[in-house]
Design a protein around this motif. Sequence first.
Motif, PDB file in Angstrom:
ATOM      1  N   SER A   2      -9.840   0.190  -3.700  1.00  0.00           N
ATOM      2  CA  SER A   2      -8.456  -0.156  -3.390  1.00  0.00           C
ATOM      3  C   SER A   2      -7.908   0.645  -2.217  1.00  0.00           C
ATOM      4  N   SER A   3      -8.457   1.843  -1.951  1.00  0.00           N
ATOM      5  CA  SER A   3      -7.970   2.615  -0.811  1.00  0.00           C
ATOM      6  C   SER A   3      -8.307   1.921   0.504  1.00  0.00           C
ATOM      7  N   GLU A 104      -7.077  -2.188  -9.562  1.00  0.00           N
ATOM      8  CA  GLU A 104      -5.624  -1.996  -9.580  1.00  0.00           C
ATOM      9  C   GLU A 104      -4.913  -2.683  -8.423  1.00  0.00           C
ATOM     10  N   LEU A 105      -5.529  -3.706  -7.852  1.00  0.00           N
ATOM     11  CA  LEU A 105      -4.895  -4.425  -6.759  1.00  0.00           C
ATOM     12  C   LEU A 105      -3.693  -5.224  -7.250  1.00  0.00           C
ATOM     13  N   ARG A 108      -0.816  -2.961  -7.363  1.00  0.00           N
ATOM     14  CA  ARG A 108      -0.298  -2.675  -6.022  1.00  0.00           C
ATOM     15  C   ARG A 108       0.519  -3.851  -5.481  1.00  0.00           C
ATOM     16  N   SER A 111       3.821  -3.877  -7.301  1.00  0.00           N
ATOM     17  CA  SER A 111       4.631  -2.775  -6.778  1.00  0.00           C
ATOM     18  C   SER A 111       5.261  -3.162  -5.437  1.00  0.00           C
ATOM     19  N   GLN A 112       4.494  -3.821  -4.591  1.00  0.00           N
ATOM     20  CA  GLN A 112       5.005  -4.295  -3.304  1.00  0.00           C
ATOM     21  C   GLN A 112       6.160  -5.274  -3.537  1.00  0.00           C
TER      22      GLN A 112
END
Length: 159
Positions: A2-3, A104-105, A108, A111-112
């Motif tokens: 994910s990073s 965990e995409l 993310r 969250s966006q």
Amino acid sequence: MSSEITIQRATAKDAVEIAEMVGELLAEITNAIGIQAFNFNFAETASRLTDFINQEKYFVFVARNENGRPAGFISLYESYALYAEGAFGTIPELYVRPEYRSDELGLRLVSQAKGFGSSRGWTRLEVTTPPLPQFDRTLAFYEREGFSITGGRKLKVLL
């Protein structure tokens, strides 16, 4: 992994790649429930998405891997209701390609969406899950992200 993923607001030039993922999402739902619940035409979907994005009726955030390949997306639109105390957002689609799901995409992307909604002054985000029990994991995901069941079922009538 994910990073190595970047998330950016989509523009009309992203419509074809996002439409491809919409097709994957709808096929996955159809396969799981065994009912052809959606009409999907790739060219029409890409064209409609281009129009929605250009008119700012639809907001999409697309996640891409280090090679620029789309890994997932989340879409939003603004609604208004008295019960919601004003403007709020709805998530009509959230899709993460299978190879990125343990990364965990989805978290993310949600969250966006929360940050975007907050910046627009929305009072809440709403989402309808695909049919249960086939998508119990989807419901559990949203509950982990702070969404709560408000009751009822999503209904439609074709016009």
